[in-house]
Design a protein around this motif. Structure first.
Motif, PDB file in Angstrom:
ATOM      1  N   LEU A   1       0.815  -1.226   0.000  1.00 23.57           N
ATOM      2  CA  LEU A   1       0.000   0.000   0.000  1.00 23.57           C
ATOM      3  C   LEU A   1       0.844   1.269   0.000  1.00 23.57           C
ATOM      4  O   LEU A   1       0.346   2.348  -0.337  1.00 23.57           O
ATOM      5  N   SER A   2       2.102   1.152   0.368  1.00 20.70           N
ATOM      6  CA  SER A   2       2.967   2.344   0.343  1.00 20.70           C
ATOM      7  C   SER A   2       3.225   2.810  -1.092  1.00 20.70           C
ATOM      8  O   SER A   2       3.681   3.928  -1.313  1.00 20.70           O
ATOM      9  N   ARG A   3       2.943   1.943  -2.064  1.00 18.53           N
ATOM     10  CA  ARG A   3       3.123   2.321  -3.469  1.00 18.53           C
ATOM     11  C   ARG A   3       1.851   2.919  -4.073  1.00 18.53           C
ATOM     12  O   ARG A   3       1.844   3.323  -5.222  1.00 18.53           O
ATOM     13  N   TRP A   4       0.812   2.907  -3.339  1.00 19.34           N
ATOM     14  CA  TRP A   4      -0.471   3.405  -3.859  1.00 19.34           C
ATOM     15  C   TRP A   4      -0.513   4.940  -3.834  1.00 19.34           C
ATOM     16  O   TRP A   4       0.165   5.571  -3.009  1.00 19.34           O
ATOM     17  N   PRO A   5      -1.349   5.517  -4.685  1.00 19.91           N
ATOM     18  CA  PRO A   5      -1.621   6.956  -4.542  1.00 19.91           C
ATOM     19  C   PRO A   5      -2.172   7.223  -3.142  1.00 19.91           C
ATOM     20  O   PRO A   5      -3.057   6.489  -2.663  1.00 19.91           O
ATOM     21  N   GLU A   6      -1.668   8.256  -2.510  1.00 23.38           N
ATOM     22  CA  GLU A   6      -1.991   8.509  -1.098  1.00 23.38           C
ATOM     23  C   GLU A   6      -3.488   8.608  -0.827  1.00 23.38           C
ATOM     24  O   GLU A   6      -3.983   8.147   0.205  1.00 23.38           O
ATOM     25  N   ARG A   7      -4.194   9.200  -1.760  1.00 27.45           N
ATOM     26  CA  ARG A   7      -5.621   9.470  -1.521  1.00 27.45           C
ATOM     27  C   ARG A   7      -6.437   8.189  -1.359  1.00 27.45           C
ATOM     28  O   ARG A   7      -7.575   8.232  -0.867  1.00 27.45           O
ATOM     29  N   LEU A   8      -5.860   7.053  -1.768  1.00 27.63           N
ATOM     30  CA  LEU A   8      -6.618   5.800  -1.750  1.00 27.63           C
ATOM     31  C   LEU A   8      -6.275   4.903  -0.571  1.00 27.63           C
ATOM     32  O   LEU A   8      -6.981   3.925  -0.301  1.00 27.63           O
ATOM     33  N   VAL A   9      -5.205   5.236   0.125  1.00 30.05           N
ATOM     34  CA  VAL A   9      -4.651   4.289   1.101  1.00 30.05           C
ATOM     35  C   VAL A   9      -5.556   4.109   2.324  1.00 30.05           C
ATOM     36  O   VAL A   9      -5.798   2.975   2.766  1.00 30.05           O
ATOM     37  N   VAL A  10      -6.073   5.195   2.850  1.00 32.41           N
ATOM     38  CA  VAL A  10      -6.850   5.115   4.097  1.00 32.41           C
ATOM     39  C   VAL A  10      -8.077   4.218   3.909  1.00 32.41           C
ATOM     40  O   VAL A  10      -8.354   3.323   4.726  1.00 32.41           O
ATOM     41  N   ASP A  11      -8.801   4.432   2.834  1.00 27.38           N
ATOM     42  CA  ASP A  11      -9.992   3.620   2.578  1.00 27.38           C
ATOM     43  C   ASP A  11      -9.622   2.149   2.375  1.00 27.38           C
ATOM     44  O   ASP A  11     -10.335   1.251   2.836  1.00 27.38           O
ATOM     45  N   ALA A  12      -8.516   1.924   1.680  1.00 25.22           N
ATOM     46  CA  ALA A  12      -8.096   0.539   1.432  1.00 25.22           C
ATOM     47  C   ALA A  12      -7.744  -0.152   2.750  1.00 25.22           C
ATOM     48  O   ALA A  12      -8.141  -1.302   2.984  1.00 25.22           O
ATOM     49  N   GLN A  13      -7.018   0.561   3.607  1.00 27.41           N
ATOM     50  CA  GLN A  13      -6.644  -0.025   4.897  1.00 27.41           C
ATOM     51  C   GLN A  13      -7.885  -0.341   5.729  1.00 27.41           C
ATOM     52  O   GLN A  13      -7.972  -1.390   6.384  1.00 27.41           O
ATOM     53  N   ALA A  14      -8.851   0.554   5.683  1.00 31.84           N
ATOM     54  CA  ALA A  14     -10.083   0.348   6.455  1.00 31.84           C
ATOM     55  C   ALA A  14     -10.822  -0.891   5.966  1.00 31.84           C
ATOM     56  O   ALA A  14     -11.283  -1.715   6.768  1.00 31.84           O
ATOM     57  N   LEU A  15     -10.914  -1.034   4.673  1.00 33.62           N
ATOM     58  CA  LEU A  15     -11.636  -2.186   4.124  1.00 33.62           C
ATOM     59  C   LEU A  15     -10.892  -3.490   4.417  1.00 33.62           C
ATOM     60  O   LEU A  15     -11.497  -4.504   4.790  1.00 33.62           O
ATOM     61  N   ILE A  16      -9.583  -3.467   4.251  1.00 36.67           N
ATOM     62  CA  ILE A  16      -8.780  -4.679   4.520  1.00 36.67           C
ATOM     63  C   ILE A  16      -8.884  -5.056   6.002  1.00 36.67           C
ATOM     64  O   ILE A  16      -8.918  -6.232   6.360  1.00 36.67           O
ATOM     65  N   GLY A  17      -8.988  -4.034   6.844  1.00 36.05           N
ATOM     66  CA  GLY A  17      -9.086  -4.300   8.275  1.00 36.05           C
ATOM     67  C   GLY A  17     -10.442  -4.819   8.704  1.00 36.05           C
ATOM     68  O   GLY A  17     -10.576  -5.409   9.785  1.00 36.05           O
ATOM     69  N   SER A  18     -11.437  -4.656   7.851  1.00 30.95           N
ATOM     70  CA  SER A  18     -12.791  -5.002   8.281  1.00 30.95           C
ATOM     71  C   SER A  18     -13.424  -6.147   7.493  1.00 30.95           C
ATOM     72  O   SER A  18     -14.520  -6.590   7.816  1.00 30.95           O
ATOM     73  N   SER A  19     -12.774  -6.620   6.477  1.00 34.46           N
ATOM     74  CA  SER A  19     -13.400  -7.625   5.603  1.00 34.46           C
ATOM     75  C   SER A  19     -12.453  -8.790   5.335  1.00 34.46           C
ATOM     76  O   SER A  19     -11.305  -8.586   4.906  1.00 34.46           O
ATOM     77  N   ASN A  20     -12.944 -10.006   5.561  1.00 36.91           N
ATOM     78  CA  ASN A  20     -12.124 -11.188   5.255  1.00 36.91           C
ATOM     79  C   ASN A  20     -11.839 -11.301   3.764  1.00 36.91           C
ATOM     80  O   ASN A  20     -10.727 -11.666   3.360  1.00 36.91           O
ATOM     81  N   ASP A  21     -12.844 -10.997   2.958  1.00 34.92           N
ATOM     82  CA  ASP A  21     -12.640 -11.060   1.503  1.00 34.92           C
ATOM     83  C   ASP A  21     -11.578 -10.045   1.061  1.00 34.92           C
ATOM     84  O   ASP A  21     -10.764 -10.325   0.179  1.00 34.92           O
ATOM     85  N   ALA A  22     -11.636  -8.884   1.675  1.00 31.39           N
ATOM     86  CA  ALA A  22     -10.644  -7.857   1.334  1.00 31.39           C
ATOM     87  C   ALA A  22      -9.240  -8.322   1.746  1.00 31.39           C
ATOM     88  O   ALA A  22      -8.271  -8.114   1.002  1.00 31.39           O
ATOM     89  N   ARG A  23      -9.155  -8.949   2.899  1.00 30.35           N
ATOM     90  CA  ARG A  23      -7.834  -9.463   3.345  1.00 30.35           C
ATOM     91  C   ARG A  23      -7.337 -10.552   2.387  1.00 30.35           C
ATOM     92  O   ARG A  23      -6.163 -10.626   2.073  1.00 30.35           O
ATOM     93  N   ARG A  24      -8.250 -11.389   1.935  1.00 32.74           N
ATOM     94  CA  ARG A  24      -7.852 -12.444   0.992  1.00 32.74           C
ATOM     95  C   ARG A  24      -7.317 -11.815  -0.301  1.00 32.74           C
ATOM     96  O   ARG A  24      -6.254 -12.221  -0.796  1.00 32.74           O
ATOM     97  N   LEU A  25      -8.015 -10.839  -0.802  1.00 31.40           N
ATOM     98  CA  LEU A  25      -7.561 -10.175  -2.035  1.00 31.40           C
ATOM     99  C   LEU A  25      -6.191  -9.525  -1.817  1.00 31.40           C
ATOM    100  O   LEU A  25      -5.320  -9.564  -2.693  1.00 31.40           O
ATOM    101  N   HIS A  26      -6.029  -8.933  -0.641  1.00 30.46           N
ATOM    102  CA  HIS A  26      -4.750  -8.283  -0.333  1.00 30.46           C
ATOM    103  C   HIS A  26      -3.621  -9.308  -0.291  1.00 30.46           C
ATOM    104  O   HIS A  26      -2.528  -9.089  -0.834  1.00 30.46           O
ATOM    105  N   ARG A  27      -3.871 -10.451   0.348  1.00 27.16           N
ATOM    106  CA  ARG A  27      -2.837 -11.495   0.434  1.00 27.16           C
ATOM    107  C   ARG A  27      -2.486 -12.019  -0.963  1.00 27.16           C
ATOM    108  O   ARG A  27      -1.328 -12.297  -1.261  1.00 27.16           O
ATOM    109  N   GLU A  28      -3.476 -12.147  -1.810  1.00 25.84           N
ATOM    110  CA  GLU A  28      -3.211 -12.634  -3.171  1.00 25.84           C
ATOM    111  C   GLU A  28      -2.345 -11.622  -3.945  1.00 25.84           C
ATOM    112  O   GLU A  28      -1.433 -12.014  -4.679  1.00 25.84           O
TER     113      GLU A  28
END
Lengths: 206, 211
Positions: free
Chosen positions: B29-56
């Protein structure tokens, strides 16, 4: 691995933040010092060739482009202005532009070729497995359309930001995002078994 | 849904949006455009599916690092090729570079003894093993050879010979000839001094035979 593109302006190495070693090497290059040039070649050729190999699909063409990029440094040292990143951003920009030009003018380069065999056979099973994996990744990258591969190379392998990739390729941020997404999606599909082996809990130490 | 995968009304990142962004920017996520990081972190922190996608996405990132590096042997050969090419271009490409540019053709620069000592930073060229055929460019140029390196030694040698000839044909004894030559010797290298002595000996010998 993040870098910034070279900036023009004050030519003084100290004033524009060029690392002192690169600044000294540049001064020596400007005087035609071959020893300094050899040092630059040894230090930066892997980067330059690495970019060229990933952006082009032909090993020999990649070497030709890498050679030309380094020789441009030799020819233009006296008038060169380096940014804070020293030689790397300049070389990366030159080799990237040369690769883009090659792809535009030589469509025959889109033919996918096998990665050349290395001279020494691997002596251990791990080495063989790693090399086979490298070969499959290389082939998947080479199978991508040129623009997708160029964007992936600059963003994922060379650490350029989205905006820097766009500036280098002459496209918008949105177009960069689209190229990256399509490229990675293709890789994800082509290398499904391979990346699944790398998931946590898959048993692969990597 | 907007281009960045945000839900249109409340601008929350959707799962599909996250997948699209992971496809584009990868799992770091450190390579992402800054404006998108907070929302992405929130979703990954709250959703198993999001965590799975992140791990992949992270797994694909790791896989891409397996792409091959340039073969070291090819790299070495290319480096030699570049040095040779730079040498072939020589001074033609950069007339302001002076004689130093000649060194590029796989040559290394070494100090050359002058007057029995290192020459204080002046450089001469020596072909390097494995650098391929040495182009003519690595030979010292005419201007360089006569410009600043050996003119003193050459002048001393010429002076030695001139004195030798002049005095040899006169009645001055050979010993005196040798002494005169010695007066100019400090300006010449050891090899040149030996040469001077040999020439004087030969001249004296010729005198004796002719007489």
């Amino acid at each position: 691995m993040r870098t910034a593109l070279a900036r023009t302006g004050d030519t003084s190495p100290a004033a524009n933040g060029v690392s002192s070693e690169d600044g000294q090497l540049l001064a020596r290059l400007a005087e035609g010092d071959a020893v300094a040039f050899r040092k630059v070649v040894d230090r930066h050729l892997p980067l330059v060739l690495g970019v060229a190999r990933r952006m082009l699909r032909d090993e020999a063409e990649a070497e030709d482009v890498a050679q030309e990029a380094i020789l441009r440094l030799w020819r233009n040292a006296s008038g060169l202005e380096l940014g804070p990143g020293g030689f790397k951003p300049w070389l990366r920009r030159v080799v990237t532009n040369l690769c883009i030009d090659r792809v535009r003018s030589s469509r025959h380069l889109s033919v996918v070729e096998e990665v050349p065999e290395e001279a020494e056979p691997a002596r251990q099973l791990d080495g063989l497995v790693d090399r086979d994996l490298s070969r499959r990744v290389d082939e998947a990258l080479k199978a991508l359309p040129d623009r997708q591969r160029q964007a992936l190379t600059l963003f994922h392998f060379e650490g350029l930001s989205q905006t820097e990739v766009g500036a280098t390729l002459g496209i918008s941020d949105e177009a960069v995002e689209s190229l990256l997404a399509r490229g990675r999606r293709s890789l994800k599909a082509a290398l499904k078994e391979e990346w699944r082996d790398l998931l946590p809990g898959s048993g692969d130490p990597a | 849904m907007s281009r960045n995968g945000m839900n249109g009304r409340d601008q929350k990142l959707t799962l599909d949006g996250l997948e699209r962004l992971l496809d584009a920017y990868g799992g770091d996520l450190s390579r992402w455009p800054e404006r998108l990081v907070v929302d992405a972190q929130a979703l990954i922190g709250s959703s198993n599916d999001a965590r799975r996608l992140h791990r992949e996405a992270q797994a694909l990132d790791r896989l891409l690092t397996k792409a091959s590096a340039p073969d070291p042997e090819r790299l070495d050969k290319l480096a030699e090729r570049i040095m040779a090419a730079a040498g072939r271009e020589g001074l033609a490409a950069r007339p302001d570079a002076g004689g130093k540019r000649e060194a590029a053709a796989g040559a290394r620069i070494i100090p050359m003894p002058v007057n029995g000592r290192a020459n204080g930073g002046r450089k001469v060229l020596e072909p390097q093993a494995g650098a391929g055929p040495a182009p003519s460019a690595i030979r010292p140029s005419r201007g360089r050879w006569f410009g600043d390196v050996n003119w003193q030694a050459a002048a001393a040698l010429a002076a030695s010979l001139a004195f030798g000839v002049a005095i040899g044909v006169s009645d001055i004894a050979p010993t005196a000839t040798y002494n005169v030559a010695s007066l100019v010797q400090p300006a010449a290298s050891d090899a040149e001094t030996v040469l001077s002595e040999l020439q004087l000996d030969a001249w004296n010998g010729l005198d004796e035979e002719q007489i």
